[in-house]
Design a protein around this motif. Structure first.
Motif, PDB file in Angstrom:
ATOM      1  N   VAL A 200      -3.957   5.779  -0.207  1.00  0.00           N
ATOM      2  CA  VAL A 200      -2.636   5.585   0.291  1.00  0.00           C
ATOM      3  C   VAL A 200      -1.706   6.831  -0.954  1.00  0.00           C
ATOM      4  N   PHE A 201      -2.113   7.496  -1.482  1.00  0.00           N
ATOM      5  CA  PHE A 201      -2.163   8.936  -2.131  1.00  0.00           C
ATOM      6  C   PHE A 201      -2.225   9.966  -1.147  1.00  0.00           C
ATOM      7  N   VAL A 202      -3.120  10.124  -0.301  1.00  0.00           N
ATOM      8  CA  VAL A 202      -3.112  11.061  -0.439  1.00  0.00           C
ATOM      9  C   VAL A 202      -1.671  11.067   1.238  1.00  0.00           C
ATOM     10  N   LYS A 203      -2.367  10.248   1.520  1.00  0.00           N
ATOM     11  CA  LYS A 203      -0.841   9.298   3.075  1.00  0.00           C
ATOM     12  C   LYS A 203       0.249  10.077   2.347  1.00  0.00           C
ATOM     13  N   MET A 204       0.679   9.445   1.216  1.00  0.00           N
ATOM     14  CA  MET A 204       2.745  10.209   0.883  1.00  0.00           C
ATOM     15  C   MET A 204       2.332  11.402   0.338  1.00  0.00           C
ATOM     16  N   HIS A 205       1.522  12.282  -0.214  1.00  0.00           N
ATOM     17  CA  HIS A 205       1.643  13.336  -0.457  1.00  0.00           C
ATOM     18  C   HIS A 205       1.883  14.032   1.207  1.00  0.00           C
ATOM     19  N   LYS A 206       0.722  13.974   1.782  1.00  0.00           N
ATOM     20  CA  LYS A 206       1.274  14.162   3.014  1.00  0.00           C
ATOM     21  C   LYS A 206       2.515  13.924   4.103  1.00  0.00           C
ATOM     22  N   GLY A 207       2.716  12.657   4.349  1.00  0.00           N
ATOM     23  CA  GLY A 207       4.306  11.651   4.647  1.00  0.00           C
ATOM     24  C   GLY A 207       5.578  12.447   3.951  1.00  0.00           C
ATOM     25  N   LEU A 208       5.482  12.363   2.178  1.00  0.00           N
ATOM     26  CA  LEU A 208       6.763  12.890   1.989  1.00  0.00           C
ATOM     27  C   LEU A 208       7.168  14.215   1.803  1.00  0.00           C
ATOM     28  N   LYS A 209       6.115  14.652   2.302  1.00  0.00           N
ATOM     29  CA  LYS A 209       5.878  16.552   2.247  1.00  0.00           C
ATOM     30  C   LYS A 209       6.575  17.219   1.056  1.00  0.00           C
ATOM     31  N   MET A 210       6.029  16.750  -0.178  1.00  0.00           N
ATOM     32  CA  MET A 210       6.063  17.258  -1.243  1.00  0.00           C
ATOM     33  C   MET A 210       6.313  18.946  -1.633  1.00  0.00           C
ATOM     34  N   ASP A 211       7.185  19.332  -2.593  1.00  0.00           N
ATOM     35  CA  ASP A 211       7.394  20.591  -3.064  1.00  0.00           C
ATOM     36  C   ASP A 211       5.838  20.772  -3.975  1.00  0.00           C
ATOM     37  N   THR A 212       5.709  22.268  -4.365  1.00  0.00           N
ATOM     38  CA  THR A 212       4.517  21.830  -5.496  1.00  0.00           C
ATOM     39  C   THR A 212       4.417  21.657  -6.834  1.00  0.00           C
ATOM     40  N   SER A 213       5.963  21.410  -7.569  1.00  0.00           N
ATOM     41  CA  SER A 213       6.482  20.495  -8.684  1.00  0.00           C
ATOM     42  C   SER A 213       6.120  19.207  -8.598  1.00  0.00           C
ATOM     43  N   SER A 214       6.536  18.796  -7.282  1.00  0.00           N
ATOM     44  CA  SER A 214       5.921  17.320  -7.288  1.00  0.00           C
ATOM     45  C   SER A 214       5.065  17.358  -6.895  1.00  0.00           C
ATOM     46  N   ASN A 215       4.389  17.954  -6.061  1.00  0.00           N
ATOM     47  CA  ASN A 215       2.469  17.618  -5.766  1.00  0.00           C
ATOM     48  C   ASN A 215       1.712  17.557  -7.181  1.00  0.00           C
ATOM     49  N   ILE A 216       2.596  18.613  -8.110  1.00  0.00           N
ATOM     50  CA  ILE A 216       1.783  18.471  -9.057  1.00  0.00           C
ATOM     51  C   ILE A 216       2.050  17.348 -10.119  1.00  0.00           C
ATOM     52  N   ALA A 217       3.888  17.323 -10.245  1.00  0.00           N
ATOM     53  CA  ALA A 217       3.426  15.783 -11.184  1.00  0.00           C
ATOM     54  C   ALA A 217       3.069  14.177 -10.436  1.00  0.00           C
ATOM     55  N   PHE A 218       3.076  14.656  -9.599  1.00  0.00           N
ATOM     56  CA  PHE A 218       2.884  13.018  -8.886  1.00  0.00           C
ATOM     57  C   PHE A 218       1.138  13.067  -8.334  1.00  0.00           C
ATOM     58  N   THR A 219       0.213  14.025  -9.046  1.00  0.00           N
ATOM     59  CA  THR A 219      -1.448  13.807  -9.269  1.00  0.00           C
ATOM     60  C   THR A 219      -1.183  13.688 -10.971  1.00  0.00           C
ATOM     61  N   LEU A 220      -0.551  14.135 -11.547  1.00  0.00           N
ATOM     62  CA  LEU A 220      -0.461  13.284 -12.913  1.00  0.00           C
ATOM     63  C   LEU A 220      -0.288  12.372 -13.542  1.00  0.00           C
ATOM     64  N   ILE A 221       0.421  11.508 -12.206  1.00  0.00           N
ATOM     65  CA  ILE A 221       0.381   9.470 -12.573  1.00  0.00           C
ATOM     66  C   ILE A 221      -0.368   8.883 -11.977  1.00  0.00           C
ATOM     67  N   GLU A 222      -0.881   9.496 -10.983  1.00  0.00           N
ATOM     68  CA  GLU A 222      -2.044   9.003 -10.396  1.00  0.00           C
ATOM     69  C   GLU A 222      -2.739   8.126 -10.774  1.00  0.00           C
ATOM     70  N   PRO A 223      -3.879   9.061 -11.273  1.00  0.00           N
ATOM     71  CA  PRO A 223      -4.901   8.367 -12.017  1.00  0.00           C
ATOM     72  C   PRO A 223      -4.074   6.959 -12.997  1.00  0.00           C
ATOM     73  N   TYR A 224      -3.243   6.947 -14.024  1.00  0.00           N
ATOM     74  CA  TYR A 224      -2.310   5.771 -14.370  1.00  0.00           C
ATOM     75  C   TYR A 224      -2.460   4.379 -13.591  1.00  0.00           C
ATOM     76  N   PHE A 225      -1.988   5.403 -12.493  1.00  0.00           N
ATOM     77  CA  PHE A 225      -1.793   3.872 -11.374  1.00  0.00           C
ATOM     78  C   PHE A 225      -2.805   3.146 -10.948  1.00  0.00           C
ATOM     79  N   MET A 226      -4.124   3.623 -10.820  1.00  0.00           N
ATOM     80  CA  MET A 226      -5.052   3.646 -10.426  1.00  0.00           C
ATOM     81  C   MET A 226      -5.932   2.645 -10.975  1.00  0.00           C
ATOM     82  N   TYR A 227      -5.469   2.763 -12.633  1.00  0.00           N
ATOM     83  CA  TYR A 227      -6.684   3.060 -13.837  1.00  0.00           C
ATOM     84  C   TYR A 227      -5.538   1.152 -14.380  1.00  0.00           C
ATOM     85  N   TRP A 228      -4.387   1.230 -13.989  1.00  0.00           N
ATOM     86  CA  TRP A 228      -3.733   0.216 -14.713  1.00  0.00           C
ATOM     87  C   TRP A 228      -3.640  -1.182 -13.363  1.00  0.00           C
TER      88      TRP A 228
END
Length: 527
Positions: A200-228
């Motif tokens: 899902v996260f891979v699809k979101m990164h590709k579909g939302l066409k995020m810029d560099t800052s958004s890409n990095i910020a999103f990767t910082l919260i992804e492990p928390y979603f997985m764990y929770w």
């Protein structure tokens, strides 16, 4: 807030300074951080440090595991999956069983469920400590891949043992059918949720066409979603983060651009370094509270230290025995992938080194602190303070004793001499670059003869790469036609991705070259 913030800033500053000092002393920084925290904890007037286990499990663990999975080589994990899974599950269970039997026999009041609880806590080696220690010595890729792969999975297996033992202590009974069903769900559910969210996260990164800052910020919260989400479904949050991280790591070229990959590497490296440093510092700072709880229950400190030393000896012995059993099983069932050490004496030392590399750390401390103060009935949880103290002793002894001696043992045993050839590694690197140059020349030749025949810029580029195919010069020329150059870089990535499928190619070489290609693309943007 005004009192906590200066303390946190001081901790971060201490972590940075101690890491620099550790580098000069050529010792692993987790050792120095734990010892420093221990020394600081005895400063008069310092308020006691109380650690919330949820803070470590939820705030610290997901990003640390995610970064480790992102850095691991999936190709190496797949190659050595048998021995990795045996160390991550069978060895952890054997270690927990050994601890349970020993403490049940030697420590008064320790039942088998309590022994398994302690065993599940101290069984998993710490990945950060091992990586920090082995960076000062050269070890074969095989050994490092096994240690990395084990560290990704053993936390999950030990926490599963911990949960079952905790329920058994609280209820006084252990139902095999329920335990087996729960175990399967924790493993299968954790892996499934990790893979699903990774997709899902891979699809979101590709579909939302995020810029560099958004890409990095999103990767910082992804492990928390997985764990929770995995924990909410009563699955293994650790396995969810690890599998999700591995899934996304193998697809990083598909959904992250060059800017995101380059900047994310620096951001994540600094972020995880600070998290690890703070946790190891906290381990040392937490000792006064543990000792105070021990004294409140009348257990002599010298006796508790003795128990901790016994458990530590069991941990080391069980891992060494398991290493020799794993090597024997490999020679019997998979002789084709068995290690070749050159001589019998060196061959016998290989499992000893693998067994000696089991330093304990963050997960053990968090699990011990997660033991409830009271049972559901309201009664005090049996032996909680002693379990906490034994865990601390095991962490301290394995970090200091094994951590300080492992590099010396590897260096002076000579067990890896001849197993790693710098000439062979350099030859592989040169062959890869030679093949890449030939691929680039072929790409430009096809473009020149097809779409851009007579184009002055392409002809110049073609001439340059024609010369480079027969040259060892690594300087890169300026290119006027940026669009073609970007296409050229993408073609190089595709070539390296195909080359990486060769099991003989070290993935680390591929990743270094891909990083250089990303740097070239970023340089092109500012020309």
């Amino acid at each position: 807030m005004h009192t906590i913030l200066p303390f946190l800033l001081l901790m971060v500053a201490a972590v940075v300074l101690l890491e620099m000092w550790a580098g000069k002393l050529k010792i692993a920084y987790p050792i120095l951080l734990v010892v420093a925290g221990l020394v600081v904890s005895f400063v008069p007037g310092l308020p006691p440090v109380k650690i919330d286990p949820d803070l470590i499990f939820f705030i610290f663990m997901p990003p640390i595991l995610f970064e480790a999975a992102w850095s691991a080589s999936f190709k190496e994990l797949k190659k050595w999956w048998r021995i990795i899974t045996s160390f991550a599950f069978l060895v952890v269970f054997f270690t927990a069983l050994s601890v349970a039997l020993i403490v049940n026999h030697y420590i008064p009041g320790f039942t088998l469920p309590l022994g398994f609880l302690l065993g599940g806590i101290v069984a998993p080696p710490d990945a950060v400590s091992t990586a920090a220690i082995t960076k000062f010595v050269k070890i074969p890729k095989t050994t490092s891949a096994i240690l990395e792969g084990e560290s990704l999975l053993n936390d999950a297996s030990s926490l599963i043992i911990f949960r079952f033992a905790l329920v058994t202590v609280g209820t006084g009974q252990f139902i095999w059918q329920e335990a087996a069903t729960s175990f399967v769900w924790m493993v299968v559910g954790g892996v499934g949720i990790g893979l699903l969210l990774g997709w899902v996260f891979v699809k979101m990164h590709k579909g939302l066409k995020m810029d560099t800052s958004s890409n990095i910020a999103f990767t910082l919260i992804e492990p928390y979603f997985m764990y929770w989400l995995a924990e909410q479904a009563h699955c293994s949050g650790v396995l969810a983060v690890v599998t999700g991280g591995l899934f996304m790591s193998t697809r990083r070229l598909q959904f992250l651009n060059s800017s995101s990959r380059i900047q994310a590497f620096s951001v994540w490296e600094s972020f995880v370094f600070i998290l690890n440093g703070i946790v190891f510092l906290i381990i040392g700072l937490d000792l006064p509270e543990i000792v105070e709880g021990l004294r409140a229950h009348g257990t002599p400190l010298s006796t508790a230290i003795g128990y901790g030393a016994i458990v530590t000896a069991v941990l080391i012995g069980a891992r060494i025995i398991s290493s020799y059993c794993a090597m024997l099983a490999t020679y019997i069932f998979r002789p084709g992938v068995a290690p070749r050490a050159g001589s019998r004496s060196r061959l016998l030392k290989l499992p000893l080194i693998l067994g000696w590399s089991g330093m304990r750390g963050v997960v053990s401390l968090a699990a011990a602190l997660a033991i409830p103060v009271t049972l559901d009935s309201g009664a005090e949880f049996p032996q909680r303070n002693l379990i906490l103290f034994i865990t601390f002793v095991a962490i301290l002894l394995t970090l200091v004793v094994q951590g300080l001696t492992l590099p010396l043992f590897i260096k002076y045993s000579g067990v890896f001499n001849g197993l790693m050839s710098e000439e062979a590694s350099e030859h592989a690197r040169q062959e890869m670059k030679k093949g890449l140059k030939q691929h680039i020349y072929k790409f430009l030749k096809e473009k020149h003869d097809g779409e851009f025949h007579g184009h002055a810029g392409i002809e110049k580029m073609l001439k340059i790469w024609e010369e480079r195919t027969s040259s060892t010069e690594d300087t890169f020329s300026n290119v006027k036609t940026k669009a073609i150059f970007v296409e050229l870089l993408e073609s190089q990535r595709q070539y390296l991705a195909e080359l990486n499928k060769d099991p003989k190619i070290d993935e680390e070489l591929i990743r270094v070259q891909l990083y250089q290609i990303d740097l070239e693309e970023e340089r092109l943007k500012i020309i």
